[in-house]
Scaffold this active site. Structure first.
Site, PDB file in Angstrom:
ATOM      1  CG  ASP A   1      -8.087 -11.730 -13.170  1.00 38.76           C
ATOM      2  OD1 ASP A   1      -8.932 -12.350 -13.839  1.00 38.76           O
ATOM      3  OD2 ASP A   1      -7.625 -12.135 -12.090  1.00 38.76           O
TER       4      ASP A   1
ATOM      5  CG  ASP B   1     -12.965 -14.196 -13.143  1.00 40.27           C
ATOM      6  OD1 ASP B   1     -12.317 -14.544 -12.144  1.00 40.27           O
ATOM      7  OD2 ASP B   1     -14.194 -14.017 -13.133  1.00 40.27           O
TER       8      ASP B   1
ATOM      9  CG  HIS C   1      -7.953 -14.634  -5.845  1.00 39.64           C
ATOM     10  ND1 HIS C   1      -7.438 -15.238  -6.974  1.00 39.64           N
ATOM     11  CD2 HIS C   1      -9.183 -14.216  -6.187  1.00 39.64           C
ATOM     12  CE1 HIS C   1      -8.331 -15.172  -7.947  1.00 39.64           C
ATOM     13  NE2 HIS C   1      -9.405 -14.550  -7.500  1.00 39.64           N
ATOM     14  CG  ASP C   2     -11.027 -17.569  -6.140  1.00 38.10           C
ATOM     15  OD1 ASP C   2     -11.360 -16.491  -5.606  1.00 38.10           O
ATOM     16  OD2 ASP C   2     -10.935 -17.727  -7.377  1.00 38.10           O
TER      17      ASP C   2
ATOM     18  CG  ASP D   1      -1.262   1.655  -3.733  1.00 40.71           C
ATOM     19  OD1 ASP D   1      -0.069   1.331  -3.908  1.00 40.71           O
ATOM     20  OD2 ASP D   1      -1.662   2.323  -2.750  1.00 40.71           O
TER      21      ASP D   1
ATOM     22  CG  ASP E   1      -5.937   3.395   0.435  1.00 41.07           C
ATOM     23  OD1 ASP E   1      -5.034   2.514   0.495  1.00 41.07           O
ATOM     24  OD2 ASP E   1      -6.640   3.556  -0.582  1.00 41.07           O
TER      25      ASP E   1
ATOM     26  CD  GLU F   1     -11.443 -18.970 -11.874  1.00 38.40           C
ATOM     27  OE1 GLU F   1     -11.400 -19.115 -10.645  1.00 38.40           O
ATOM     28  OE2 GLU F   1     -12.244 -18.188 -12.426  1.00 38.40           O
TER      29      GLU F   1
ATOM     30  CG  ASP G   1      -1.657   1.258   1.456  1.00 38.03           C
ATOM     31  OD1 ASP G   1      -1.797   2.034   0.488  1.00 38.03           O
ATOM     32  OD2 ASP G   1      -2.114   1.487   2.599  1.00 38.03           O
TER      33      ASP G   1
HETATM   34  C1  GLC Z   1     -13.271 -16.253 -10.230  1.00 38.32           C
HETATM   35  C2  GLC Z   1     -12.363 -15.435  -9.341  1.00 38.32           C
HETATM   36  C3  GLC Z   1     -13.082 -15.177  -8.053  1.00 38.32           C
HETATM   37  C4  GLC Z   1     -14.330 -14.376  -8.354  1.00 38.32           C
HETATM   38  C5  GLC Z   1     -15.194 -15.081  -9.393  1.00 38.32           C
HETATM   39  C6  GLC Z   1     -16.206 -14.144  -9.963  1.00 38.32           C
HETATM   40  O1  GLC Z   1     -13.540 -17.490  -9.719  1.00 38.32           O
HETATM   41  O2  GLC Z   1     -11.131 -16.083  -9.176  1.00 38.32           O
HETATM   42  O3  GLC Z   1     -12.282 -14.504  -7.122  1.00 38.32           O
HETATM   43  O4  GLC Z   1     -15.069 -14.191  -7.193  1.00 38.32           O
HETATM   44  O5  GLC Z   1     -14.442 -15.530 -10.488  1.00 38.32           O
HETATM   45  O6  GLC Z   1     -15.581 -13.199 -10.782  1.00 38.32           O
END
Ligand code: GLC
Length: 534
Positions: free
Chosen positions: A99, A201, A326-327, A30, A26, A264, A22
């Site tokens: 992304d 995504d 991140h999921d 970023d 904040d 993905e 950051d």
């Molecule tokens: C993908 C992303 C996830 C997001 C979802 C909706 O699975 O990795 O973080 O919530 O798509 O965009």
């Protein structure tokens, strides 16, 4: 083999921009923060970074709900900041992927604002609108991935719109050629600016059965099973129409030199493989989540997964491996099972960085960062409604031992609580010759200097020890043996089928090297070794 492309020999590093660094103070990471930390990324030894979404967004799903595909959210910076970051990355030899979220926009995107105005809006058909059932209920029983029905009724017309994710993420209509053209324009916009490609995504759910049939109730989850990659939703997962879009996106990308498409795709292997395209005219890297969705973290499962994936790859298709994102729960937590503790994460990294194919590393996994502890009043993930919050794997990067671990200034509340790995922050691990960070760096350096690890074949050995995963990577005159002990016992391994004598190049504890007898290789509990054969 000298023809190998950067995305084949390289390693991708996923940065979740809210949580990396950051600079503005904040409490949210970023672009300027990332730029300031690029040297860390270079010293780690990766080749490309993938940024989770940085576009203007109401942040209902932390940027995966996009209100403008061709801008930058002020929380992350400006378009100038992005241009500067791309230039700074390129000047250090790093590629940069963005992304792209083609399945849905934010409900605050001007396209949707216009679409929802009325049945005869020119953009009505850009989204998926359906009449209510005769009883006034939603058009069918599809559930949202974030809990509750996937349909939201709109006051303006009484019709429902589909949202497979959050109700603030209406699904686009990929049967509409204007939608396709608009997204392809977005791709060109960023490719023109020098971005090296995209992670696509939610790529496995773009098309929906136009009859919108009710779906069968989901199978109950098995022990350790995650609710993805099961192919529970045939009405909208991996529909045949996808293949045309895959080819179109590849054609858009191929108009620019040296770019890459990563998808993905939480799908069973046989379906995943179709995304390479019959003539490899599809995605370069359909993400292989086998190690993430694996139900048990043990040697037998790893062997099974590697064998199945290698066997399923179409001829010429380039493999790839992922440990976390991140999921998903952090790998350090998943791999710490059954007594391995932090050694589990180290072993996982040796696996990731020595398998055949392009690895993707998730930020802070190189530090052994486990799942964060998120007190109930700090949970922010919309998916928490389903009982599983992804906040645990999105905690800020712990840079040093100062206030807020150096992620944001003292006195500022970071957007998620800070978690620090058992071995400490980056600053601490940089100074420790045997830290997890040192191990990741050592493995990446080894990989860079080894044609066998970067490009060689892979052959799984069949060790007599059930707790061991062992394989041989070969290219030209170079043969490298990797042996990983997933169990808690000291072992002696006979890997003489690979050769006689060798030299230890790296161990997960980073505490031994030198010549070894491959017919009597010792492995301590949860230890992995990389050996070059003489
Ligand atoms: C993908 C992303 C996830 C997001 C979802 C909706 O699975 O990795 O973080 O919530 O798509 O965009």
């Amino acid at each position: 083999m000298s023809e190998a492309l950067w995305w084949q020999t390289g390693v991708i590093y996923q940065i979740y921009p809210r949580s990396f660094a950051d600079a503005s103070g904040d409490g949210v990471g970023d672009l300027a923060g990332i730029e300031a930390r690029l040297d860390y990324v270079v010293q780690l030894g990766v080749d490309a970074i993938w940024l989770s979404p940085i576009f203007p967004s109401p942040m209902a799903d932390f940027g995966y709900d996009i209100a403008d595909y061709v801008g930058i959210d002020p929380v992350f910076g400006t378009l100038d900041d992005l241009d500067r970051l791309v230039a700074a990355a390129h000047s250090r030899g790093l590629k940069l992927l963005l992304d792209l979220v083609p399945n849905h926009t934010s409900d605050e995107h001007p396209w949707f604002v216009e679409s929802r105005r009325g049945r005869d809006s020119p953009r009505r058909d850009w989204y998926l609108w359906r009449d209510a059932r005769s009883d006034g209920g939603p058009p069918n029983n599809w559930p949202s991935f974030f809990g509750g029905p996937a349909w939201e009724q709109d006051a303006a017309t009484g019709q429902y719109y589909l949202h497979l994710f959050h109700r603030k993420q209406p699904d686009l209509n990929w049967r509409n050629p204007e939608v396709r053209a608009a997204i392809y324009d977005v791709m060109r916009f960023w490719l023109d600016r020098g971005v090296d490609g995209f992670r696509l995504d939610a790529y496995w759910v773009l098309f929906k059965d136009p009859d919108y049939p009710d779906e069968a109730p989901p199978r109950p989850l098995g022990e350790g099973e995650l609710p993805v990659g099961r192919y529970d939703h045939p009405a909208y997962e991996d529909r045949a129409e996808m293949q045309e879009v895959v080819r179109e996106m590849r054609a858009v990308t191929d108009a620019f030199a040296d770019r890459v498409l990563v998808g993905e795709l939480y799908l069973p292997l046989a379906r995943l493989m179709t995304y390479y395209g019959e003539q490899l005219e599809g995605l370069h890297l359909p993400f292989n989540f086998s190690l993430v969705t694996m139900r048990r973290w043990d040697a037998a499962s790893v062997r099974a997964v590697v064998e199945a994936y290698e066997a399923a790859l179409p001829p010429g298709a380039w493999p790839n491996w992922v440990l976390g994102n991140h999921d998903m729960p952090r790998v350090a937590t998943r791999a710490a099972v059954a007594g391995a503790g932090p050694a589990g994460g180290r072993l996982a990294h040796m696996l990731l960085l020595t398998l055949r194919g392009t690895p993707t590393c998730f930020y802070a996994d190189e530090l052994g960062l486990p799942n964060g502890d998120i007190p109930p009043d700090r949970v922010v993930d919309p998916q928490a409604a389903t009982g599983r919050t992804r906040d645990v794997s999105r905690t800020p990067m712990p840079w040093d031992d100062g206030p807020n671990a150096g992620f944001c200034p003292a006195g500022v509340e970071p957007w998620l609580p800070i978690a620090v790995p058992p071995e400490g922050s980056v600053a601490r691990q940089v100074g420790e010759a045997r830290s997890s960070l040192a191990l990741t760096r050592a493995l990446l350096a080894l990989r860079r200097n080894s044609v066998a690890l970067r490009l060689g074949t892979i052959e799984l050995l069949d060790p007599a020890e059930p707790d061991v995963v062992a394989y041989v990577r070969r290219a030209g005159a170079e043969t490298t043996l990797i042996a990983l002990n997933f169990g808690g016992r000291d072992l002696r391994l006979d890997a003489s089928s690979a050769g006689d004598r060798g030299t230890v190049r790296c161990t997960t504890a980073l505490d031994r090297d030198g010549p070894v007898d491959v017919a009597a290789l010792t492995l301590r509990p949860y230890e992995g070794v990389v050996v070059t054969l003489d």
